[in-house]
Enzyme design. Structure first.
Site, PDB file in Angstrom:
ATOM      1  N   TYR A   1      -0.395 -65.460 -46.305  1.00 16.02           N
ATOM      2  CA  TYR A   1       0.463 -64.950 -47.364  1.00 16.02           C
ATOM      3  C   TYR A   1       1.235 -63.792 -46.749  1.00 16.02           C
ATOM      4  O   TYR A   1       0.629 -62.819 -46.285  1.00 16.02           O
ATOM      5  CB  TYR A   1      -0.361 -64.444 -48.548  1.00 16.02           C
ATOM      6  CG  TYR A   1      -0.931 -65.529 -49.421  1.00 16.02           C
ATOM      7  CD1 TYR A   1      -0.104 -66.449 -50.052  1.00 16.02           C
ATOM      8  CD2 TYR A   1      -2.308 -65.607 -49.648  1.00 16.02           C
ATOM      9  CE1 TYR A   1      -0.629 -67.439 -50.865  1.00 16.02           C
ATOM     10  CE2 TYR A   1      -2.837 -66.598 -50.462  1.00 16.02           C
ATOM     11  CZ  TYR A   1      -1.993 -67.505 -51.068  1.00 16.02           C
ATOM     12  OH  TYR A   1      -2.508 -68.484 -51.873  1.00 16.02           O
TER      13      TYR A   1
ATOM     14  N   ASP B   1       4.829 -71.557 -51.228  1.00 15.51           N
ATOM     15  CA  ASP B   1       4.912 -72.108 -52.589  1.00 15.51           C
ATOM     16  C   ASP B   1       4.312 -71.188 -53.635  1.00 15.51           C
ATOM     17  O   ASP B   1       4.035 -71.611 -54.751  1.00 15.51           O
ATOM     18  CB  ASP B   1       4.248 -73.485 -52.657  1.00 15.51           C
ATOM     19  CG  ASP B   1       2.763 -73.447 -52.314  1.00 15.51           C
ATOM     20  OD1 ASP B   1       2.284 -72.385 -51.863  1.00 15.51           O
ATOM     21  OD2 ASP B   1       2.086 -74.471 -52.481  1.00 15.51           O
TER      22      ASP B   1
ATOM     23  N   HIS C   1       0.195 -76.473 -54.319  1.00 14.63           N
ATOM     24  CA  HIS C   1      -0.728 -75.349 -54.514  1.00 14.63           C
ATOM     25  C   HIS C   1      -1.872 -75.736 -55.456  1.00 14.63           C
ATOM     26  O   HIS C   1      -2.312 -74.961 -56.298  1.00 14.63           O
ATOM     27  CB  HIS C   1       0.007 -74.124 -55.050  1.00 14.63           C
ATOM     28  CG  HIS C   1      -0.548 -72.818 -54.526  1.00 14.63           C
ATOM     29  ND1 HIS C   1      -0.098 -72.230 -53.374  1.00 14.63           N
ATOM     30  CD2 HIS C   1      -1.518 -72.004 -54.990  1.00 14.63           C
ATOM     31  CE1 HIS C   1      -0.750 -71.107 -53.149  1.00 14.63           C
ATOM     32  NE2 HIS C   1      -1.640 -70.950 -54.116  1.00 14.63           N
TER      33      HIS C   1
END
Length: 247
Positions: A50, A78, A178
């Site tokens: 991330y 995403d 996700h």
């Protein structure tokens, strides 16, 4: 720690015995180094990232991961916005996550993230504390400047973005929605795999470009279907979680 006292470390040990590649998450219940230390000498591990709004933190983490032997950098694209109201932005409104909050002490964050995250209000809000919503295609060049790891984009949902990933110099992609938690109307990875492969072939970008999928893999036949449609491999998440809860 949500499924087993050893957290992700037990998955590392299982992957080692079965020769399965493990993707280490940015946010885990164990520290990055605890997970890596549990691996065998030739065990393949990848890093899921991330991207932090403070790029120095992301750079430090990526360089450390490469020094520890990570074989690939998977940049999650995403989930750029979470926990925003649907009136402001059509982001993930994870009602289950908001209801079923968990409280957990953070592992050693120094070598992994160096970011204080709120860990008792659900995973989405924890991520929202630091994730960079400005992440864009031009950032690929910066990531290539700080690491020699192959770069792949995790969370591709269209054939057009798959082609862009290849043109921007990525080594591959992960087709993913996700887990259906970010936007509940997003198509599953297997639904878009065929059109993605067709688009890459039309642009002569399929050679040496690896396409993976995750989400919805529940049995061996699912893997065979994905490979038959052109995937290099699949990601398995929930079956692993269930297996070590009930083992």
């Amino acid at each position: 720690m949500l499924g087993h006292p050893e957290g992700e470390v037990v998955l590392t040990k299982a992957c080692k015995t079965r020769d399965i590649i493990q993707m280490i998450p940015t946010l885990a219940s164990c520290s990055f180094d605890e997970i890596v230390n549990a691996a065998g000498p030739d065990q393949a591990q990848w890093l899921q990232l991330y991207v932090n709004s403070d790029r120095q933190i992301s750079e430090k983490f990526v360089r450390h991961a490469e020094s520890r032997g990570m074989k690939g950098l998977f940049i999650t694209a995403d989930a750029p916005q979470l926990e925003l109201t649907l009136l402001k932005f059509p982001a993930g409104h994870r009602e289950k996550d908001m209801r079923q909050k968990y409280s957990q002490e953070a592992p050693d964050e120094i070598s992994r993230n160096s970011t204080e995250v709120v860990r008792d209000q659900g995973a989405a809000r924890a991520i929202s504390n630091f994730i960079d919503p400005s992440l864009c295609w031009d950032d690929i060049a910066w990531f290539k400047s700080i690491t020699n790891m192959p770069i792949l984009i995790k969370g591709i949902q269209t054939a057009q973005d798959a082609v862009l990933a290849a043109k921007y110099g990525c080594k591959g992609i992960v087709l993913s929605n996700h887990g259906g938690r970010q936007l509940d109307f997003a198509p599953s990875a297997i639904e878009i795999l065929a059109e993605v492969m067709d688009a890459l072939k039309r642009e002569n970008l399929d050679e040496g470009f690896e396409v993976y999928i995750d989400g919805g893999i529940r049995r061996g036949s699912d893997i065979f279907k994905a490979i038959a449609l052109g995937a290099k491999g699949v990601g398995i998440g929930r079956p692993f979680l269930v297996s070590y809860i009930y083992a």
